[in-house]
Design an enzyme around this catalytic site. Structure first.
Site, PDB file in Angstrom:
ATOM      1  N   THR A 244     -10.038   0.906  -8.927  1.00  0.00           N
ATOM      2  CA  THR A 244      -9.413  -0.232  -8.371  1.00  0.00           C
ATOM      3  C   THR A 244      -9.779  -1.744  -8.942  1.00  0.00           C
ATOM      4  O   THR A 244     -10.221  -1.407 -10.418  1.00  0.00           O
ATOM      5  CB  THR A 244      -9.858  -0.452  -6.352  1.00  0.00           C
TER       6      THR A 244
ATOM      7  N   THR B 117      -4.777  -0.836  -6.280  1.00  0.00           N
ATOM      8  CA  THR B 117      -5.212   1.241  -6.999  1.00  0.00           C
ATOM      9  C   THR B 117      -4.523   2.226  -7.306  1.00  0.00           C
ATOM     10  O   THR B 117      -3.337   1.804  -6.988  1.00  0.00           O
ATOM     11  CB  THR B 117      -6.618   0.819  -5.884  1.00  0.00           C
TER      12      THR B 117
ATOM     13  N   ARG C 233       0.875  -1.401   0.128  1.00  0.00           N
ATOM     14  CA  ARG C 233       0.219  -0.030   0.436  1.00  0.00           C
ATOM     15  C   ARG C 233       0.893   1.063   0.258  1.00  0.00           C
ATOM     16  O   ARG C 233       1.597   1.477   0.336  1.00  0.00           O
ATOM     17  CB  ARG C 233      -1.137  -0.238   0.787  1.00  0.00           C
TER      18      ARG C 233
END
Ligand SMILES: *[C@@H]1O[C@H](CO)[C@@H](O)[C@H](O)[C@H]1NC(C)=O
Ligand SMILES: *[C@@H]1O[C@H](CO)[C@@H](O)[C@H](O)[C@H]1NC(C)=O
Ligand SMILES: *[C@@H]1O[C@H](CO)[C@@H](O)[C@H](O)[C@H]1NC(C)=O
Length: 559
Positions: free
Chosen positions: A383, A401, A109
């Site tokens: 996404t 994403t 992330r």
């Protein structure tokens, strides 16, 4: 003597032949279940486009592992659905190694840049274009980490199909055309260098897209690994382009070469929750995997079956699902990054807590406080999710994403990369302050469910911002509890509970259920323009059913 021996020999031969024949008939009979669209016998990829499912599938057929197939399909998706994901974004992998019997999560992330702009969140709006929203991309560090541990084919070979596709180009995909023709987006894209990528001189979307610059960048990364992106010339070019875009737009650019250099993907343990016959594995914070597990943990106590979706029971079943989803919303505000707000998930995931919530589900809807809702998240995201199963039974569930449609709308011409606007995930609908640190919270929850006897597996996840949780929960229940095929489970019309606890029904959702929910006091609002999109695979010992959501025109591939 000789004769007798011969006779019994023939008998044995006959018996063996009969057994073999019976076995073959049985296998053929079983396998006949596996025929037809979406069914495979060895391995499969469900990406959100047919092109990328095929690219992933080819890698699997060449002996690649599930991780190899997933990386190849992800790279391809960055061309076909560039509005959704790309190497300027971030991803979360949930990976199952069958021979070890172990599930691993790779957290790639995006991270918050060191010098994030003070007061950034006062600028939150529905779309959030601009350099100030760019978080540190994690995508390629994640691919590398996954490949280091679980890759079988050379790193470079995973890039080749996509580099070729980027160079030769392809017809503009239908979905991408819709975005490029969308009036409101058009306004933003006109102010961005993205227009040079997707429109001709007359301002019309190109019929045929090519990604020359991105192809060059991918070649370097294919040859040199991710350091080229995080430490090398690509990093310098990226930062220069972002600074130029910031100067042109008179906005701040906070991402630095140092941020890129420092970025690390991490290997973390999945959360687990037992759902009857299945163990569910989902990613921990900063994703909302815990909420998905929590919702299903509440609902498992109702012991749903096929009959729960029939006749009069259907209304009560939906009401219970809706209430559990609302209690899920009630926990959202606690799902912040663990590095600055530790939160003990084992309480949330305990059967005892699920039982407490279940007891609060009666026959009607309640005000927000009843569900512990403190504040609401913003809703709009874009996404991609990919589910992969290889021939050895290893699986990958990965969601990737760049956040909103085309992320920050910042296109770096020197590298061909579109940058995320992941810092907008700190925005809240009610503008209450939040702490910008660590990693932005995420609705992504790529999951894997494995039966207790380890003979069946479900690989599932999706896209659609805060709709991801309700969509994924419904698909899992449709397949495991309500007895639908994977195709039916994904195509069935869905209901979403958005963060203010209002209900959004997909078009053509059962009118009777909808009216009954209104009568029970639930608030109903009109459905969002963008759908939730689920890609899922279910496999038992005989067949693999891999399905890509038709809501995004996806198709699976396998062999
Ligand atoms: C799974 O783990 C085993 C044992 O550690 C290892 O030999 C194998 O390569 C792994 N498989 C994949 C696809 O990573
Ligand atoms: C965007 O620019 C094109 C010309 O390049 C123009 O035709 C179009 O009207 C513009 N659209 C918006 C929404 O600004
Ligand atoms: C979380 O709570 C559980 C149950 O109350 C406890 O056993 C565990 O030690 C706690 N973990 C942490 C890290 O505090």
């Amino acid at each position: 003597m000789m004769k007798k021996w011969r006779g019994s020999c023939c008998l044995v031969v006959l018996l063996v032949a009969a057994l073999v024949a019976a076995g073959i008939v049985l296998i053929l009979f079983w396998r006949s279940r596996c025929r037809g669209e979406n069914f495979y016998t060895h391995a499969a990829v469900a990406a959100d486009s047919e092109t990328c499912s095929h690219i992933g599938r080819n890698i699997l057929e060449q002996g690649g592992s599930a991780v190899d197939g997933a990386i190849a399909a992800l790279l391809c998706t960055s061309l076909i659905n560039p509005q959704s994901m790309g190497i300027g974004g971030g991803a979360i992998f949930t990976i199952y190694n069958r021979s070890q019997g172990r599930v691993t999560v790779i957290n790639a992330r995006e991270a918050v840049p060191e010098k994030v702009m003070p007061g950034l969140l006062t600028g939150c709006s529905r779309l959030n274009p601009g350099t100030q929203w760019i978080a540190v991309p994690g995508e390629l560090r994640g691919y590398w980490k996954a490949h280091e541990q679980f890759g079988k084919l050379p790193w470079k070979s995973l890039f080749e199909p996509t580099i070729q596709l980027a160079e030769t180009g392809f017809r503009l995909p239908e979905l991408l055309r819709k975005f490029l023709e969308h009036q409101q987006l058009r306004h933003f894209i006109n102010n961005s260098l993205l227009r040079t990528l997707f429109y001709n001189n007359f301002g019309e979307p190109l019929e045929f897209v090519r990604y020359h610059q991105l192809a060059k960048t991918l070649k370097v990364i294919a040859d040199q690994g991710p350091d080229a992106f995080y430490n090398g010339q690509i990093a310098q070019d990226l930062i220069t382009d972002i600074q130029e875009a910031a100067a042109a737009q008179k906005s701040d650019s906070t991402l630095t070469a140092e941020d890129l250099r420092r970025y690390k993907a991490s290997v973390v343990k999945p959360l687990t929750v037992s759902l009857g016959d299945y163990m569910m594995y989902s990613p921990p914070l900063p994703t909302r995997g815990a909420i998905l597990s929590f919702i299903l943990n509440i609902l498992k106590g109702f012991h749903f079956t096929r009959e729960s979706m029939e006749g009069d029971q259907k209304v009560l079943t939906y009401h219970r699902i809706i209430e559990a989803l609302k209690f899920g919303n009630g926990q959202l505000s606690r799902m912040t990054d663990p590095t600055f707000r530790p939160y003990n998930l084992s309480v949330l995931l305990s059967d005892r807590f699920a039982e407490l919530m279940r007891q609060r589900i009666d026959n009607e809807a309640h005000p927000l406080q009843y569900y512990n809702i403190e504040h609401q998240a913003m809703e709009k995201y874009s996404t991609s999710h990919i589910s992969v199963l290889d021939k050895d039974g290893n699986a990958v569930s990965v969601t990737s994403t760049i956040n909103q449609i085309f992320g920050s709308m910042i296109f770096s011409p020197r590298t061909g990369i579109i940058l995320n606007n992941q810092l907008a995930d700190f925005c809240r609908a009610d503008r209450s302050p939040s702490n910008i640190a660590g990693q932005p919270p995420s609705s992504m929850s790529p999951s894997i469910l494995i039966s207790q006897d380890r003979k069946s597996i479900m690989v599932v996840g999706g896209a659609g911002g805060s709709m991801i949780l309700s969509a994924t929960a419904q698909v899992i229940m449709n397949k495991l509890w309500f007895g639908l095929s994977m195709k039916e489970a994904i195509e069935k019309k869905r209901i979403h509970i958005i963060s203010d606890n209002s209900l959004q029904f997909e078009e053509e959702f059962d009118e009777r259920v909808k009216n009954e929910m209104k009568r029970k006091g639930h608030t109903i609002t009109s459905p969002s323009q963008l759908p939730s999109v689920i890609q899922g695979i279910f496999a038992d010992q005989v067949c693999i059913e891999a399905v890509s959501d038709s809501r995004k025109y996806g198709k699976s591939a396998g062999y």
